[in-house]
Every structure is written in C-alpha cells, then in structure tokens.
Write a protein that holds these residues in place. Sequence first.
Motif, PDB file in Angstrom:
ATOM      1  N   PRO A  40       0.788  -0.705   0.404  1.00  0.00           N
ATOM      2  CA  PRO A  40       0.219  -0.138  -0.215  1.00  0.00           C
ATOM      3  C   PRO A  40       1.059   1.161  -0.459  1.00  0.00           C
ATOM      4  O   PRO A  40       1.930   1.121  -0.291  1.00  0.00           O
ATOM      5  CB  PRO A  40      -0.518   0.078   1.507  1.00  0.00           C
ATOM      6  CG  PRO A  40      -1.223  -1.655   1.508  1.00  0.00           C
ATOM      7  CD  PRO A  40       0.433  -1.932   1.632  1.00  0.00           C
ATOM      8  N   ARG A 119      -2.961  -2.499  16.204  1.00  0.00           N
ATOM      9  CA  ARG A 119      -2.699  -2.721  14.800  1.00  0.00           C
ATOM     10  C   ARG A 119      -1.324  -3.176  14.976  1.00  0.00           C
ATOM     11  O   ARG A 119      -0.303  -3.113  14.320  1.00  0.00           O
ATOM     12  CB  ARG A 119      -2.564  -0.935  14.057  1.00  0.00           C
ATOM     13  CG  ARG A 119      -3.814  -0.355  13.620  1.00  0.00           C
ATOM     14  CD  ARG A 119      -4.045   0.316  12.926  1.00  0.00           C
ATOM     15  NE  ARG A 119      -3.882   0.320  11.456  1.00  0.00           N
ATOM     16  CZ  ARG A 119      -4.501  -0.658  10.294  1.00  0.00           C
ATOM     17  NH1 ARG A 119      -5.514  -0.752  10.569  1.00  0.00           N
ATOM     18  NH2 ARG A 119      -4.553  -1.001   9.610  1.00  0.00           N
ATOM     19  N   ASN A 133      -6.611  -4.980   7.642  1.00  0.00           N
ATOM     20  CA  ASN A 133      -7.457  -6.320   6.692  1.00  0.00           C
ATOM     21  C   ASN A 133      -6.813  -6.256   5.268  1.00  0.00           C
ATOM     22  O   ASN A 133      -6.130  -5.307   5.520  1.00  0.00           O
ATOM     23  CB  ASN A 133      -8.185  -6.208   6.720  1.00  0.00           C
ATOM     24  CG  ASN A 133     -10.025  -6.223   6.358  1.00  0.00           C
ATOM     25  OD1 ASN A 133     -10.028  -7.760   6.286  1.00  0.00           O
ATOM     26  ND2 ASN A 133     -10.368  -6.153   5.279  1.00  0.00           N
ATOM     27  N   GLY A 135      -7.810  -6.441   2.354  1.00  0.00           N
ATOM     28  CA  GLY A 135      -8.555  -5.768   2.206  1.00  0.00           C
ATOM     29  C   GLY A 135      -8.931  -4.467   1.477  1.00  0.00           C
ATOM     30  O   GLY A 135      -8.361  -4.035   0.601  1.00  0.00           O
ATOM     31  N   ASP A 136      -8.327  -3.672   2.891  1.00  0.00           N
ATOM     32  CA  ASP A 136      -9.232  -2.243   2.806  1.00  0.00           C
ATOM     33  C   ASP A 136      -7.770  -1.973   3.564  1.00  0.00           C
ATOM     34  O   ASP A 136      -7.623  -0.406   4.077  1.00  0.00           O
ATOM     35  CB  ASP A 136     -10.031  -1.423   2.701  1.00  0.00           C
ATOM     36  CG  ASP A 136     -10.835  -2.898   4.295  1.00  0.00           C
ATOM     37  OD1 ASP A 136     -10.086  -2.698   4.726  1.00  0.00           O
ATOM     38  OD2 ASP A 136     -12.096  -2.712   4.372  1.00  0.00           O
ATOM     39  N   GLY A 137      -7.169  -2.851   4.396  1.00  0.00           N
ATOM     40  CA  GLY A 137      -6.164  -2.016   5.380  1.00  0.00           C
ATOM     41  C   GLY A 137      -6.652  -1.801   6.644  1.00  0.00           C
ATOM     42  O   GLY A 137      -6.391  -1.140   7.738  1.00  0.00           O
ATOM     43  N   LYS A 138      -7.997  -2.020   7.404  1.00  0.00           N
ATOM     44  CA  LYS A 138      -8.852  -1.721   7.926  1.00  0.00           C
ATOM     45  C   LYS A 138      -8.097  -2.259   9.648  1.00  0.00           C
ATOM     46  O   LYS A 138      -7.980  -3.723   9.349  1.00  0.00           O
ATOM     47  CB  LYS A 138     -10.746  -1.974   8.262  1.00  0.00           C
ATOM     48  CG  LYS A 138     -11.022  -0.531   7.156  1.00  0.00           C
ATOM     49  CD  LYS A 138     -12.270  -0.584   7.184  1.00  0.00           C
ATOM     50  CE  LYS A 138     -13.098   0.181   6.404  1.00  0.00           C
ATOM     51  NZ  LYS A 138     -14.318  -0.395   6.008  1.00  0.00           N
ATOM     52  N   ASN A 202      -7.604 -13.740   6.247  1.00  0.00           N
ATOM     53  CA  ASN A 202      -7.624 -12.435   5.659  1.00  0.00           C
ATOM     54  C   ASN A 202      -7.070 -11.255   6.085  1.00  0.00           C
ATOM     55  O   ASN A 202      -7.502  -9.972   5.951  1.00  0.00           O
ATOM     56  CB  ASN A 202      -8.628 -12.111   5.269  1.00  0.00           C
ATOM     57  CG  ASN A 202      -9.472 -11.232   4.026  1.00  0.00           C
ATOM     58  OD1 ASN A 202      -8.429 -10.898   3.055  1.00  0.00           O
ATOM     59  ND2 ASN A 202     -10.029 -10.193   4.125  1.00  0.00           N
ATOM     60  N   THR A 203      -5.490 -11.258   6.419  1.00  0.00           N
ATOM     61  CA  THR A 203      -4.525  -9.972   7.063  1.00  0.00           C
ATOM     62  C   THR A 203      -3.604  -9.674   6.452  1.00  0.00           C
ATOM     63  O   THR A 203      -2.806 -10.496   5.803  1.00  0.00           O
ATOM     64  CB  THR A 203      -4.352 -10.283   8.623  1.00  0.00           C
ATOM     65  OG1 THR A 203      -3.537 -11.609   8.678  1.00  0.00           O
ATOM     66  CG2 THR A 203      -5.286 -10.490   9.316  1.00  0.00           C
TER      67      THR A 203
END
Length: 213
Positions: A40, A119, A133, A135-138, A202-203
């Motif tokens: 990212p 985190r 996450n 998918g979106d870094g949440k 999914n991490t």
Amino acid sequence: MDQSGSTGSEAPQVPQTPAPAEPAPTTQWAPPPPPVQAGPAGFVYADVPNRAIAYILDAILIGIVNIIAFAILAGVGLSIVSGDIATGFEYNYVASLILGLVGLLISAAYFVYTWTAMRGTLGMKVLGMQIGNAGDGKTLTTNQGIRRWGIMVAPSVLAQAFQPLPAIGLLLSLAAFAWFIFLLYTTWKSPTKQGFHDVFANTMVVKATRAAG
C-alpha cells in the motif's frame, strides 16, 4: 490613367514570423520513472526476517508474563513439582496442564488485543510494522484476531503445555515446529508476504517506509 482602377498606392507588407525551428533529433532516452513501491502507499510488505524478530521479542515478553503468573499460582499451591529431597519429587501433570492452559490464555489475550486495539504487537511496533485487513487496511476484527492466533500461535503453545507428557509432548513439539516452518515458507513464497495464517484470517502485515527525497 491607370486602367486597373488602382489608387497608385500599395498596401503595406506585413512581415511574416518565421516558423520555430524543430528540435534537433536526439537519441538520449528519458530517465526511467521511479520504481513502484510494493505494498500500500507508504508501506512495503513486511519481510520474513523482520516478522521473525518481532515474534521473538513478543515471545520473550510473554515468557516474562508467564513466569510472573506461574509464580503467583505456585504461591497458592499450584506447583508442577511437589515433594522434597527426603521424600522424593513428584511431577504434577494436572498442574502442568493447568499452567499450560493459563499460558494459552495469556498468549491469546496478548496477540488478539494488540492486533485489534493497537494494529500490531509491541514487537511489531518496535520494528515499524502494523497489521490490518488485507482488503482495505482496516483494523482487524476480534474474529480475525482469534483466527490468526489460532493458526499461528496456538500450536506452539499447546506443544509447550503437553511437553512434560512422555511421547505425546515430543510428538506435539515436532508437529508445532514443522507447522512453524510451514508458515515461514508460505510467507516467504507469497508476493505479498501473506503466509497461510494471513490468508486464513484475511490479514496483511506491512512496514512503514520513508518517502524518497
């Protein structure tokens, strides 16, 4: 008399601006664009050495907490070894399993809490890494944290809990070590550095990078 009807005066000539010269051809290539940063924006995928070091730091911290907890439990009568030199020592397998369960709970609480609330574990923070996450870094959900811990950490903790038991403890220790190697291998082979435990939950683990210039 002029038969063409001209007045005898000519219109002033407007000077024409010469067309700009075309640049001379050149064979020099333009400089290449900067390399694309993996991961990212502002981050790179955390590599295996950094993650291994962070895990070792976390294991040391959890070990210290376990020693304190086991000392407190021993003070209230829950001891793995009982007896003395005169009567002989006797190994308490029940106490060993109870202490193993306590260690399992401490490990789960530490990893799941730091992953979902901070985190990243303290070891990850020291090395500038964080987890989110894929998918979106949440921030991870509690369910993701539990699933990741169950795949990544629980086997080794269970092996430690049953280690005192003959044969079974040895087999579990060998299995936990083989599983740990498997997780390292899948992380190393993944282009995004997502081991089997990351895919399962999914991490994704990333490391902050300094901006160029």
